[in-house]
Design a protein around this motif. Sequence first.
Motif, short mmCIF file in Angstrom:
data_model
loop_
_atom_site.label_atom_id
_atom_site.label_comp_id
_atom_site.label_asym_id
_atom_site.label_seq_id
_atom_site.Cartn_x
_atom_site.Cartn_y
_atom_site.Cartn_z
N PHE A 132 0.84 -1.22 0.00
CA PHE A 132 0.00 0.00 0.00
C PHE A 132 0.87 1.26 0.00
O PHE A 132 0.47 2.29 0.53
CB PHE A 132 -0.93 -0.01 1.21
CG PHE A 132 -2.09 -0.99 1.09
CD1 PHE A 132 -3.34 -0.57 0.68
CD2 PHE A 132 -1.91 -2.34 1.38
CE1 PHE A 132 -4.41 -1.47 0.56
CE2 PHE A 132 -2.97 -3.25 1.26
CZ PHE A 132 -4.23 -2.81 0.85
N ARG A 133 2.07 1.15 -0.59
CA ARG A 133 3.09 2.21 -0.44
C ARG A 133 2.64 3.58 -0.93
O ARG A 133 3.11 4.60 -0.45
CB ARG A 133 4.38 1.80 -1.17
CG ARG A 133 4.19 1.47 -2.65
CD ARG A 133 5.46 0.85 -3.24
NE ARG A 133 5.26 0.34 -4.59
CZ ARG A 133 5.12 -0.95 -4.88
NH1 ARG A 133 5.14 -1.87 -3.93
NH2 ARG A 133 4.97 -1.33 -6.14
N ASP A 134 1.76 3.64 -1.93
CA ASP A 134 1.38 4.94 -2.48
C ASP A 134 -0.08 5.31 -2.17
O ASP A 134 -0.67 6.16 -2.82
CB ASP A 134 1.64 4.97 -4.00
CG ASP A 134 1.31 3.63 -4.63
OD1 ASP A 134 0.56 2.84 -4.00
OD2 ASP A 134 1.78 3.37 -5.75
N GLY A 135 -0.66 4.62 -1.16
CA GLY A 135 -2.02 4.95 -0.72
C GLY A 135 -2.01 5.06 0.79
O GLY A 135 -0.94 5.12 1.41
N VAL A 136 -3.18 5.02 1.41
CA VAL A 136 -3.21 5.03 2.88
C VAL A 136 -2.80 3.65 3.36
O VAL A 136 -3.29 2.63 2.85
CB VAL A 136 -4.63 5.35 3.40
CG1 VAL A 136 -4.67 5.31 4.92
CG2 VAL A 136 -5.08 6.70 2.89
N ASP A 137 -1.88 3.60 4.31
CA ASP A 137 -1.39 2.33 4.83
C ASP A 137 -2.56 1.46 5.33
O ASP A 137 -3.47 1.96 6.01
CB ASP A 137 -0.42 2.61 5.98
CG ASP A 137 0.10 1.34 6.60
OD1 ASP A 137 0.87 0.64 5.92
OD2 ASP A 137 -0.30 1.01 7.74
#
Length: 283
Positions: free
Chosen positions: A111-116
């Motif tokens: 989920f590196r580029d979204g909310v964890d």
Amino acid sequence: MGQVEQADWFRFCTVDFSQLDSLERCLGEFARRTLDGVLIRQVYPAEYMREISARIERHDPPFYIFPQTTPPAAARKHKHLYGITLVAADRSLSEYFRVAEGFRAHCRELFRDGVDYEERMRHIFSVLGGGRPVSLPRNPDGQGYMPATIRILPAGTTIDLHCDNNLSHHPTYAHLKTVCDVSNQLSFFLTINTPGAGGELVVYERRWSHNDDAPSEYVVSKDSSMVEDCEWISIKPQPGDMILFAGGRIYHRVAAAQGSRPRYTIGGFLANGLDGKALYYWS
Ligand SMILES: O=C(O)CCC(=O)C(=O)O
């Protein structure tokens, strides 16, 4: 008996993630048994779930696969997990806690580029719990439990009939039982990908009773004859939707996935701490 659309034996509500505050304190309703399930729509955008699906498909990041298969790509034909559940782990739990640490790092990367993912789940549970702290259980050595598992169901595969209260009969639950009330656990999962057809969560009117299990016996799946005369409802959350339901005491299963795209979900269980304050999640 056939499917019913609305049922007084399954009190369920659906809200949009943007309306999450309307579910404030709803865990109290689960505890009082006036609520059986909530579907929270669009916890993540469907488009982001497509990107997460593509990463899972590529095995990127390289999550631990259960059961272990050689080569890893051979796992694709069968039902498998990224990560490992407490009941699948060997009794020493050394593998479980080692896998858990790797899983948490890989999940952050997924989920590196979204909310964890863990951050979002903790936020949701905290709102539903009326602001209570939400923690991952830790063993006496300080090692964290698995926060979730990713469930991969290719065409034709199912999760058979079960009731999650039965899981706590497994010897690997011994320590967790000293931390939280596993006999009233809730189940949750976020849908990452739906198969072309099938893959619904089917919930039955039948409720768990101590008498359903031979004393302290854990069984992976129950005989379907237990629910053959019961009413049932099927629910198919869409990518980005999260469901939380009383899976500890409601018999349920996942219908066979069909079509070329597997069913991907990520989830685990939630329970009240024995101290009456915190909430705990694990898989
Ligand atoms: O669909 C899933 O990921 C699992 C559903 C289930 O059987 C459970 O939450 O206990």
